[in-house]
Write a protein that holds these residues in place. Structure first.
Motif, PDB file in Angstrom:
ATOM      1  N   TYR A 100       0.134   9.729   2.086  1.00  0.00           N
ATOM      2  CA  TYR A 100      -0.678   8.505   2.166  1.00  0.00           C
ATOM      3  C   TYR A 100       0.239   7.283   2.045  1.00  0.00           C
ATOM      4  O   TYR A 100       0.120   6.313   2.788  1.00  0.00           O
ATOM      5  CB  TYR A 100      -1.689   8.528   1.009  1.00  0.00           C
ATOM      6  CG  TYR A 100      -2.887   7.648   1.205  1.00  0.00           C
ATOM      7  CD1 TYR A 100      -4.073   8.184   1.688  1.00  0.00           C
ATOM      8  CD2 TYR A 100      -2.849   6.286   0.902  1.00  0.00           C
ATOM      9  CE1 TYR A 100      -5.187   7.393   1.866  1.00  0.00           C
ATOM     10  CE2 TYR A 100      -3.956   5.485   1.089  1.00  0.00           C
ATOM     11  CZ  TYR A 100      -5.131   6.048   1.563  1.00  0.00           C
ATOM     12  OH  TYR A 100      -6.240   5.249   1.751  1.00  0.00           O
ATOM     13  N   TRP A 153       0.695   4.433   4.806  1.00  0.00           N
ATOM     14  CA  TRP A 153       0.237   3.073   4.469  1.00  0.00           C
ATOM     15  C   TRP A 153       1.383   2.062   4.519  1.00  0.00           C
ATOM     16  O   TRP A 153       1.233   0.946   4.974  1.00  0.00           O
ATOM     17  CB  TRP A 153      -0.383   3.117   3.057  1.00  0.00           C
ATOM     18  CG  TRP A 153      -0.816   1.777   2.565  1.00  0.00           C
ATOM     19  CD1 TRP A 153      -1.959   1.113   2.883  1.00  0.00           C
ATOM     20  CD2 TRP A 153      -0.089   0.921   1.665  1.00  0.00           C
ATOM     21  NE1 TRP A 153      -2.002  -0.100   2.246  1.00  0.00           N
ATOM     22  CE2 TRP A 153      -0.861  -0.246   1.489  1.00  0.00           C
ATOM     23  CE3 TRP A 153       1.140   1.030   0.989  1.00  0.00           C
ATOM     24  CZ2 TRP A 153      -0.457  -1.302   0.665  1.00  0.00           C
ATOM     25  CZ3 TRP A 153       1.539  -0.002   0.182  1.00  0.00           C
ATOM     26  CH2 TRP A 153       0.755  -1.160   0.014  1.00  0.00           C
ATOM     27  N   ASN A 202      -7.970   1.352   9.200  1.00  0.00           N
ATOM     28  CA  ASN A 202      -6.523   1.194   9.350  1.00  0.00           C
ATOM     29  C   ASN A 202      -6.020   2.320  10.259  1.00  0.00           C
ATOM     30  O   ASN A 202      -6.186   3.494   9.937  1.00  0.00           O
ATOM     31  CB  ASN A 202      -5.903   1.291   7.941  1.00  0.00           C
ATOM     32  CG  ASN A 202      -4.383   1.179   7.991  1.00  0.00           C
ATOM     33  OD1 ASN A 202      -3.757   1.329   9.032  1.00  0.00           O
ATOM     34  ND2 ASN A 202      -3.795   0.902   6.839  1.00  0.00           N
ATOM     35  N   ILE A 227      -3.945   5.059   8.520  1.00  0.00           N
ATOM     36  CA  ILE A 227      -4.683   5.989   7.658  1.00  0.00           C
ATOM     37  C   ILE A 227      -5.544   6.918   8.527  1.00  0.00           C
ATOM     38  O   ILE A 227      -5.698   8.102   8.233  1.00  0.00           O
ATOM     39  CB  ILE A 227      -5.561   5.228   6.632  1.00  0.00           C
ATOM     40  CG1 ILE A 227      -4.698   4.276   5.794  1.00  0.00           C
ATOM     41  CG2 ILE A 227      -6.293   6.200   5.720  1.00  0.00           C
ATOM     42  CD1 ILE A 227      -3.581   4.958   5.027  1.00  0.00           C
TER      43      ILE A 227
END
Length: 1516
Positions: free
Chosen positions: A959, A963, A1198, A1201
């Motif tokens: 993640y 990100w 996003n 993501i």
């Protein structure tokens, strides 16, 4: 038109990976592939035309055959595969005709400069497909079972060409920004029939069934009637192509399994090609082929296995490689998908949908091919297992005696259970070998497209991780060898303990042998722990590998200045996750290769062991010789390396119909002489000739589990007259009346519920029923009483077999005068030969045997004559009471049978019950007891916490990378603008999270290994103690195969697999929860579909489990009979060979293998059935989530993501399948736990010691045995064997117990030792009720010399004094007393001289003397002799009696004997009849009554000795 635009743009963006290859192709030639295509089509048409011409030339030769064929016209039932091939060929022809028409209409639209080439590229396919159609139409006329090879090759090539050409044409159109034309769509449509033809060509079968004019269907593949039946019954064999892909051929089985628990006979047969008979024959043919090709006597089993599996393995490999390739399409497209989401404004929605479609298509191909290769691998494993087991079995039947001694039966059974399992596991991993290079190459290629040179760092890191494996595997291989050796030793000891359980209990050695087995297990445990610890370390390395590789790769990219965008990072992460699979599989693969190699070497070395010489015995036709047995200058040895041959200088000629008696002292070579005629013993020189068929009765009875009739018929058809004559001659009629179901009564393992005499007579009946020419009887009268012995000799040897040639070994001198010739054996030579009178005159040794017998006979006659004078008138009255009591007895017996409950009467006669099998779901208590066995399950939550932490940290690290990285290269910071977070910092955080997650894995792997092994050890010890403490009735009714199966196969599962399998259930659930969390966090809409799909998955699982569970249980239960039948066959291999019954036993073995294959095959197929459906559902969820992500408006999520969600989603189908697969697999493996727990709570014998009821140290001092109203039965559903026995054996007296065979003599002894507990009444020894004291206290104070002499593998000393209680001097003293001192002193190792399994390197008589030695060492106040001198000659018997009377003169000696003289000088004689006391008095008193039972016995004995007596007097 919109769709066309979308498609064009999709192709242009997403076929970048073709840029490099296409440039190369263009350099080569603008229409290179069209040229290739034309050449191939020309080749196909040319070869086909050649074949047609060849057929026409040969046509005139077949005119006659055709004429005959017209008379018997045949039609064909058309199969789906054949119809599909016709339809696809027509479709392909139509498409190419259409393309040719379009080409004629627009000549300007061609790829190539040459018009001729353009025309030929379309005319040739039209011709080729027209020819194809003609050939396919001709197939029914030609009666082809399989499509012609040329057709199949053409279909494979045309599929590959059409894929390549379609992709290239489409690429060239889109590259030039042109639009797709009608021709291109025609190409797309053509891919479908082309693919179907590829599948048909791989399968190969036409599936046609031909019907003749009589309307009899005959599938051509099938060779025999039996097979055709099997073919019809196999649902897999009848399945259509679609059913094979979807596994829906299993649906009928599931619909039955959901309604009720499945039974063995409801499971369809395996396909002919999977049947044991087919694969066994194929393996034998391969070995024969290799033997002829290499010219070697021992062909390589490896080559034979390769030939057996190569075709199927190649098809599996193709599926596996396609599956591996398809799995990498997802990671390749992720970068495009993230770019699409980031640039949604400028891109068409249709592009996104097409991307989603591409993802789904790849997943579908992966699902179908993956399921097919896994199923194919299982099926191949099944075939190989069947072939190898049957091969091991066949080898077991022909092992020479020397080879047999070097491989104990426990070891050979291990080859069959554990080693074969490991070899079949390797077959499953075989495909991983082909997949690894494909997976790694594709991963590096994908990384290269997104990360450029960074991919080299990834490759280096991957290879480094893989290299770490090599030393680990080497060590693991060593550990595996050690584990197998330790397991062999333990299994060998276990099977020996189970075989001799009765002796161990009688001698009170339970604790000693339990300790021995536990110490052997300790050695195994030590190596298991080392192996599992190493496995835990390798698990840590490989769970940590994706993080290690990603840190190295991203670090290298940073150093090289390669720009990392979210799309590239996610594509790389997805690829690393895919790489985890090959890296994961590598340690497993290497360890399986290590295990498989060790096992294969063990099996190969066993299969190359020396066999019995086939040509040792020469068979001469009857009309060419008057001699039935002829041995000339024979020299034989059991051990060819020994300096002293077993038999030397044997000269023997036996004419047809002669009776030859063989006698001699113990160990003189009597049994070996019979063995040399059978060809069992190695011939060093000389010749043996035999004329006619032979039958053999071994000294130790060999009885098969089954009923009595089956044992007598022994594979021959039932002929009532012959059978009745046989049974009568062998004195079995009375016994049949005693048995609950007559001759259909079940016999326990090794005839355990029969007396020694009954077993012996069943054996003799088996030989008599064979109606052979030559009979070899090894001491047939030793185990039967005097009366029965006489009856057997007169009715059998001199009656029904009077015209046959008989060679019989005997110790009973009274059977010698009737022989035409007597051979006296001494030290392996025929010392004397001649008739009885001739030998008596020679005065060199024979008279020693006769003298001993005369003395014994004299003692009997003296007692008898002295008793005659004391008769009085009271006998009449007594005889009346005797008669009335007998009448009452019969009446009560008759009445009692009617009072038995119905189910008991039905169950009678069935001693060995079917193996207990749980039904329904595996109880939660089984899981609970497994989990909480060690420390109440305290380690389980720690393991789950460690795995959850690993999952959380791994998701967090991925993640973080998604990100923190910029979404696309356009949004990436330039050199002027600094990024919000430095790449160093991003990588540092990522590395820390990654290291944390890896440490969690290390903790978890170690804990799983520890908890699993501790649990396995505890359960094993519980089971072992439970089994060894079980009453004797349990061993009587439980074949040892069942116990051994649990101790080997099921225990292996607990040791090495169970904890990991159960752990994986939890770990895969945690993984899938993590994946769902990531996906739903991005697009919660996924839940809308995920919840119903999950419900469907659960429903599928619930539908699947009842069937699969029962299949797994049945497969477990059907494994034991294979091992049991094998153990029995090994024990009786000599008898099987003597009767020439090898083929029947091999067929029985093949049948048992198929019985196991059926549930096993359907169980693994059921797993694929479920996995296929779950994979489809998860593919559907994944596609839906992609559509949701594409459809959501820009800015809503996003893109990075969202890309992460897709990265995790790609693995959703694998994860979901693995959750269900692991749960089902764990449940299947849990059956092993369930089976071990079944034997952990068996009914126990009474306590070994009862503290409050310990007898005094000097008990029993006097040795008075008092029976009060004693009743004994062997099982609740069987009638009483002893009925109301009341009498007292006074202390320090000799008591003889006599009675007809089966009257309850041995049962009385068992009751004294509490082997069977009294149902009513009591036994009191010196005022102590034996039922109130501990078993160990009772048995250790009594001595017994049993009927079947038992010796354990080990040394002479270990056999005499297993508890090591006596000094060497005491042991030597005992050996001297029992006449074995000299023999043992001649051995080099003295007291440490080896004793092989079952004591087979000592004769039966010597073993009996060893048992006497044990009793002499023990010096108990009470000695029991259970027909102890049955296996020794009269001289040795006399010596034994003398020793016993000297050594035990102040002790109570209870003797059961068939030789009357051994009980005639007893103080008291107990006569038993039908389980009741018939008479009990001094011999003199009993003889006073003319009609007493004892008088009758004495009369019979002296009658049969009359001939002998008169002959001797004549000589004197």
């Amino acid at each position: 038109m919109v769709l066309q635009d979308v498609f064009t743009s999709f192709i242009a963006t997403n076929l970048k990976f073709l840029q490099f290859p296409v440039t190369w192709m263009q350099l080569k030639s603008p229409c290179f592939w069209e040229e290739v295509s034309t050449i191939m089509q020309l080749g196909f048409v040319g070869i086909t035309l050649l074949q047609i011409v060849q057929t026409m030339v040969c046509k005139h030769r077949r005119k006659i055959a055709d004429q005959a064929a017209k008379n018997y016209s045949t039609g064909a039932k058309v199969s789906l595969a054949y119809r599909a091939s016709i339809a696809c060929s027509i479709l392909m022809l139509s498409i190419h005709v259409l393309k040719l028409v379009m080409l004629l209409n627009s000549m300007n639209d061609i790829h190539c400069n040459s018009t001729l080439q353009a025309y030929s590229s379309e005319i040739m396919p039209v011709m080729s497909w027209a020819v194809t159609l003609i050939v396919v139409r001709k197939i029914p006329q030609k009666k082809h079972i399989i499509f012609p090879w040329i057709l199949r090759a053409w279909w494979v090539c045309s599929f590959l060409l059409s894929i390549i050409c379609t992709v290239l044409d489409t690429y060239s159109r889109t590259a030039e920004h042109g639009r797709l034309k009608m021709v291109d769509y025609a190409d797309f449509i053509g891919l479908l029939p082309s693919f179907l033809l590829l599948v048909i060509s791989i399968r190969g079968n036409t599936g046609l069934v031909f019907v003749d004019s009589n309307n009899i269907a005959e599938p051509l593949l099938v060779k025999t009637d039996k097979h055709s039946k099997q073919k019809r019954e196999s649902s897999y064999g009848r399945a259509t192509l679609l059913q094979l892909i979807t596994f829906s051929w299993l649906n009928p089985l599931f619909s039955l399994g959901i309604k009720k628990p499945l039974e063995q006979d409801e499971i369809p047969d395996v396909d002919v090609k999977d049947s044991a008979e087919f694969v066994s024959f194929a393996l034998d043919q391969n070995l024969k082929q290799i033997r002829e090709k290499d010219g070697s006597t021992s062909p390589s089993i490896y080559k034979a296995i390769f030939l057996l599996i190569r075709k199927k393995a190649a098809i599996n490999a193709l599926f596996a490689v396609i599956s591996a390739g398809a799995s990498y399409v997802g990671p390749y497209l992720i970068d495009d998908f993230v770019n699409f989401l980031a640039e949604k404004k400028t891109r068409n929605l249709e592009n996104g949908y097409l991307l989603a479609l591409a993802f789904l298509a790849a997943k579908m191909v992966e699902t179908v091919t993956q399921r097919q290769w896994i199923f194919g691998a299982r099926q191949l494993g099944l075939r190989l297992r069947a072939a190898l087991i049957s091969r091991i079995y066949k080898k077991g039947l022909v092992l020479s005696s020397l080879s047999r001694q070097s491989h104990t039966s426990g070891e050979i059974i291990n080859y069959m259970s554990v080693d074969i399992q490991r070899i079949t596991d390797f077959i499953w991993y075989l495909n991983v070998i082909w997949m690894l290079p494909v997976q790694i190459s594709l991963a590096v290629y994908i990384l290269h497209t997104s990360l450029g040179l960074g991919s080299l760092a990834a490759l280096a890191a991957t290879l480094t991780v893989m290299a770490c494996n090599i030393p680990i595997t080497r060590i693991q291989k060593r550990y595996q060898s050690k584990i197998m050796d330790a397991k062999d030793n333990r299994m060998n000891a276990t099977s020996e303990v189970l075989r001799n359980m009765k002796t161990i209990k009688l001698q009170a050695w339970d604790s000693q042998f339990l300790h021995k087995l536990e110490s052997l297990r300790k050695v195994e445990y030590k190596w298991l722990w080392k192996s599992l610890r190493l496995a835990a370390i390798s698990a840590f390395i490989f769970w940590g590998s994706p993080t290690f590789i990603s840190v190295v790769t991203f670090g290298a990219c940073m150093l090289m200045g390669i720009q990392l965008t979210a799309g590239k990072v996610l594509s790389a992460l997805a690829t690393f996750r895919m790489l985890q699979d090959p890296i994961f599989n590598l340690p497993d693969l290497l360890s399986v290769i290590a295990q498989g190699k060790v096992s294969a070497d063990r099996v190969a070395s066993y299969l190359q062991e020396e066999e019995i010489e086939k040509d040792a015995v020469e068979y001469v036709p009857k009309d060419q010789t008057e001699f039935e047995v002829e041995i000339d200058k024979g020299k034989f040895s059991w051990d060819p390396e020994s300096r002293n041959p077993t038999l030397d200088g044997v000269q023997l000629k036996v004419k047809r119909g002669m009776k030859v008696a063989i006698c001699g002292t113990v160990g003189s070579g009597k049994s070996s002489l019979l063995s040399c005629i059978l060809g069992e013993i190695e011939k060093l020189s000389g010749t043996i000739k035999i004329s006619g068929t032979k039958a053999y009765v071994p000294q130790s009875p060999w009885i098969l589990t089954g009923n009595i009739r089956e044992n007598i018929l022994f594979g021959n058809p039932y002929d009532n007259n012959r059978y009745e004559r046989t049974v009568k001659a062998c004195a079995l009629i009375k016994d049949f009346k005693l048995f609950s179901r007559g001759d259909l009564t079940e016999i326990g393992e090794r005839g355990i519920n029969m007396s020694g005499g009954q077993k012996q007579r069943i054996q003799i009946a088996r030989a008599v029923y064979q109606d052979a020419d030559i009979y070899l009887l090894d001491d047939p009268f030793s185990a039967v009483d005097a009366h029965t012995g006489t009856q057997l000799f007169e009715d059998c040897l001199m009656g029904i077999l009077k015209d046959k040639t008989i060679l019989y070994v005997t110790h009973q001198v009274e059977f010698l005068p009737a022989a035409d010739i007597i051979l006296v054996m001494q030290n392996g030579r025929i010392a004397q030969a001649g008739t009885f009178e001739e030998l008596l005159k020679q005065n060199i040794g024979f008279e020693v045997l006769v003298g001993a017998h005369s003395k014994a006979l004299q003692s009997v006659l003296t007692v008898r004559n002295s008793s005659r004078t004391c008769q009085d008138s009271g006998t009449d009255g007594e005889s009346k009471t005797d008669l009335t009591s007998n009448a009452q007895q019969l009446q009560t017996q008759h009445g009692s049978e009617h009072n038995l409950p119905l189910e008991i009467t039905e169950n009678r006669g069935k001693l060995v019950q079917d193996e207990e099998r749980e039904k329904g779901s595996i109880g939660k208590e089984v899981y609970w007891s497994y989990i909480t066995t060690v420390k109440g399950g305290v380690l389980v939550p720690i393991i789950l916490l460690a795995q959850s932490s690993f999952q959380v940290l791994q998701i967090a690290s991925n993640y973080w990378m998604a990100w923190a990285s910029p979404p696309t290269s356009e949004t990436a910071p330039t050199s002027e603008t600094e990024p919000t977070l430095g790449m160093n910092f991003i990588l540092l955080v990522y590395s820390l999270l990654a290291v944390g997650s890896s440490l969690c894995v290390l903790v978890r792997a170690m804990l799983v290994a520890v908890a699993g092994l501790w649990t396995a050890q505890k359960l094993f010890i519980n089971m072992l103690r439970s089994v060894l403490r079980a009453p004797m009735a349990f061993f009587d009714s439980t074949p040892s195969g069942r116990i051994l199966n649990r101790a080997s196969t099921d225990q292996s599962v607990l040791d090495l697999e169970m904890a990991t399998k159960l752990g994986w259930c939890a770990f895969s659930i945690i993984q899938i929860l993590g994946t769902i969390a990531v996906m739903s966090q991005v697009a919660w809409q996924v839940f809308v579909i995920f919840i119903p799909v999950t419900a469907v998955c659960i429903w599928y699982q619930q539908y699947y489990i009842p069937t699969a569970r029962e299949l797994a249980r049945l497969a477990g239960i059907q494994r034991a009979p294979i091992l049991h039948h094998f153990a029995e066959s090994l024990a009786g291999a000599a008898t099987i060979r003597a009767f020439d019954q090898e083929n029947r036993f091999i067929d029985a073995n093949l049948g048992l293998i198929d019985n196991h294959s059926r549930p096993w095959f359907h169980n693994v197929s059921a797993m694929e059935w479920l996995s296929f459906r779950l994979n489809l559902l998860s593919n559907f969820v994944f596609a839906f989530s992609l559509v949701v992500l594409v459809t959501l408006p820009e800015g809503f999520i996003n893109p990075s993501i969202a890309g992460l969600a897709v990265t995790y989603g790609i693995n959703l189908n694998v994860l979901q399948a693995s959750v269900i697969w692991n749960i089902c697999n764990a449940e299947n493996k849990m059956i092993s736990v369930e089976r071990i727990l079944q034997y952990s709570n068996l009914a126990r014998e009474s306590a070994l010691e009862i503290e409050e009821c310990r007898p005094p140290n000097n008990w029993p001092e006097i040795g008075t045995i008092c029976f009060r109203n004693l009743q004994v039965r062997y099982a609740e559903h069987l009638p009483s064997v002893l009925k109301n026995i009341s009498c007292t054996f006074p202390g320090r007296k000799k008591i003889g117990v006599v009675g007809r065979t089966g009257s309850g003599k041995s049962t009385l002894i068992q009751a004294i030792f509490r082997i069977v507990e009294p149902r009513e009444g009591s036994i009191i020894i010196d005022n102590v009720d034996i039922c109130k004291i501990g078993l160990h206290d009772l048995r250790s104070r009594l001595s017994i010399i049993p009927q079947d002499p038992t010796m354990f593998e080990g040394t002479v000393r270990g056999n005499l004094d297993p508890l090591v209680q006596y000094s060497d001097n005491e042991v030597w003293e005992a050996l001297n007393k029992c006449q074995l001192g000299e023999l043992v002193r001649t051995k080099e190792e003295k007291l440490d001289a080896t004793v092989v399994e079952n004591g087979e390197n000592w004769s039966v008589g010597q073993r009996q003397l060893f048992c006497l030695g044990r009793a002499l060492l023990k010096k108990s106040s009470i000695l029991v002799l259970d027909e102890a001198t049955a296996s020794v000659d009269s001289a040795t018997d006399g010596v034994m009696q003398k020793i016993i009377s000297q050594e035990f003169k102040d002790r109570t000696v209870v003797t059961i004997a068939h030789r009357i003289h051994t009980v005639i000088d007893s103080d008291l004689v107990l006569v038993l009849s039908d389980g009741r006391v018939a008479e009990f008095d001094t011999p003199a008193k009993l003889l006073e009554r003319e009609n007493s039972f004892f008088s009758k016995l004495i009369r019979e004995y002296s009658m049969r000795s009359k001939t002998f007596n008169s002959l001797e007097n004549l000589h004197n």
